[in-house]
Design a protein around this motif. Structure first.
Motif, short mmCIF file in Angstrom:
data_model
loop_
_atom_site.label_atom_id
_atom_site.label_comp_id
_atom_site.label_asym_id
_atom_site.label_seq_id
_atom_site.Cartn_x
_atom_site.Cartn_y
_atom_site.Cartn_z
N PHE B 23 -36.88 24.20 -12.17
CA PHE B 23 -37.72 25.16 -12.74
C PHE B 23 -38.53 24.68 -14.19
CE2 PHE B 23 -35.48 27.86 -10.30
CZ PHE B 23 -36.20 28.93 -9.82
N ILE B 24 -39.52 24.92 -14.39
CA ILE B 24 -40.34 24.64 -15.57
C ILE B 24 -41.29 25.44 -16.20
CG2 ILE B 24 -42.35 23.50 -14.38
CD1 ILE B 24 -42.57 21.45 -16.47
N SER B 25 -41.43 25.67 -17.37
CA SER B 25 -42.20 26.94 -18.03
C SER B 25 -43.62 26.39 -17.89
CB SER B 25 -41.83 26.95 -19.34
OG SER B 25 -42.28 26.00 -20.36
N ALA B 26 -44.52 27.39 -17.91
CA ALA B 26 -45.98 27.19 -18.09
C ALA B 26 -46.41 26.23 -19.21
CB ALA B 26 -46.68 28.52 -18.11
N GLN B 27 -45.91 26.61 -20.16
CA GLN B 27 -46.19 25.77 -21.49
C GLN B 27 -46.03 24.38 -21.17
OE1 GLN B 27 -47.06 27.41 -24.68
NE2 GLN B 27 -46.76 29.52 -24.20
N CYS B 86 -30.05 19.97 -16.93
CA CYS B 86 -31.40 19.22 -16.55
C CYS B 86 -32.41 19.96 -15.87
CB CYS B 86 -30.94 17.93 -15.84
SG CYS B 86 -30.62 18.27 -14.23
N GLY B 87 -31.97 21.14 -15.56
CA GLY B 87 -32.87 22.16 -14.78
C GLY B 87 -32.79 21.91 -13.35
N LYS B 88 -32.23 20.83 -12.80
CA LYS B 88 -32.06 20.56 -11.47
C LYS B 88 -32.06 21.88 -10.75
CE LYS B 88 -29.12 18.15 -9.02
NZ LYS B 88 -28.41 16.99 -8.76
N THR B 89 -32.59 22.15 -9.45
CA THR B 89 -32.37 23.19 -8.65
C THR B 89 -31.99 23.16 -7.31
OG1 THR B 89 -33.97 24.58 -10.22
CG2 THR B 89 -33.38 25.62 -8.20
N VAL B 90 -31.21 23.90 -6.73
CA VAL B 90 -30.84 23.64 -5.29
C VAL B 90 -31.05 25.05 -4.54
CG1 VAL B 90 -29.00 23.22 -3.85
CG2 VAL B 90 -28.99 21.70 -5.70
N GLU B 91 -31.69 25.11 -3.47
CA GLU B 91 -31.77 26.47 -2.88
C GLU B 91 -30.35 26.61 -1.78
OE1 GLU B 91 -35.25 26.54 -0.91
OE2 GLU B 91 -36.82 26.54 -2.81
#
Lengths: 129, 129
Positions: B23-27, B86-91
């Motif tokens: 995930f990452i923010s718009a900013q 680190c924000g890594k994402t797993v579904e």
DNA sequence: TTTGGTTCGATAATGATTTTCAGTAAGGAG
DNA sequence: CTCCTTACTGAAAATCATTATCGAACCAAA
């Protein structure tokens, strides 16, 4: 050392929050307390609520609109079932789920796992959409 | 009627987001695109991301800090396992859980139930705290 | 009541997101 | 290809919840 003092403001916030069954925002809670004749500042309400969350007396829930809502709750681990219409909240536990999520996370190499589970719906007291 | 037009800005946002696994923010996304030499406005990034969420191309997740983060994802129903570092994402999916939560909600008189489940932890690539 | 904190609360500051609005450019019509 | 209509863009201003400031108020106790 810094110890907490008990002030009428904090007590008032705790009582006002305790009278509700659902989540409410700091702004809204403050507005209603002022409307009810209690003279306290918005800042104070925020501080009181933050203290309650830290001490485990209340739960905070940040919605998708960016507003944080608070609710009185016990300290045991639990999740929420929230009515989208009236905001009524029911606490629940999901036996077995805790272990299942932890196992799933571990299988992906994740550790120190915590989880956030919220169920949203329309309660029996509210008209269906 | 209002139909969507395809612009290089929207394509660029989709591609930039698609190159990431978390995930990452718009900013942040905007800052990196600008740093990479792409000249577009922050407003446009917000609009592109919002469009993608509406069309189901991306998921939005509002954190407790009030910042909304986005991520490319499929349209099938799923949940996220997110690395705090680190924000890594797993579904993932949780067979049986869907039914269990629905049954639980119904037993409390709730209808039209939806749920939000996120697991947070530290992934194997990141140092443990 | 003086002392040494803690707490209050009006106000200013912050920071993410949204709105404004004039200028730009898809994309269909001709 | 050229002209329109209208969505899109983006810089700047506006929102809005929350947080930081900081002097005044307040409490307990010496």
């Amino acid at each position: 050392m810094t110890q907490k003092r008990s002030t009428w403001q904090k007590v008032a916030v705790r009582e006002e929050l305790g009278e509700r069954s659902g989540f409410i925002s700091a702004q809204q809670l403050h507005a209603e307390m002022v409307a009810a004749g209690q003279k306290l500042g918005l800042t104070t309400v925020y501080r009181a609520l933050t203290d309650m969350v830290e001490s485990g007396e209340a739960d905070a829930l940040t919605g998708s609109d960016g507003e944080t809502r608070y609710r009185i709750c016990g300290q045991e681990h639990h999740h929420h079932l929230i009515c989208n219409v009236c905001g009524k909240t029911v606490e629940f536990e999901l036996p077995g789920f805790e272990a299942a999520t932890k196992a799933l996370a571990l299988s992906h190499g994740f550790q120190e796992v915590s989880h956030s589970i919220e169920l949203f719906g329309t309660c029996s007291d509210c008209p269906r959409g």
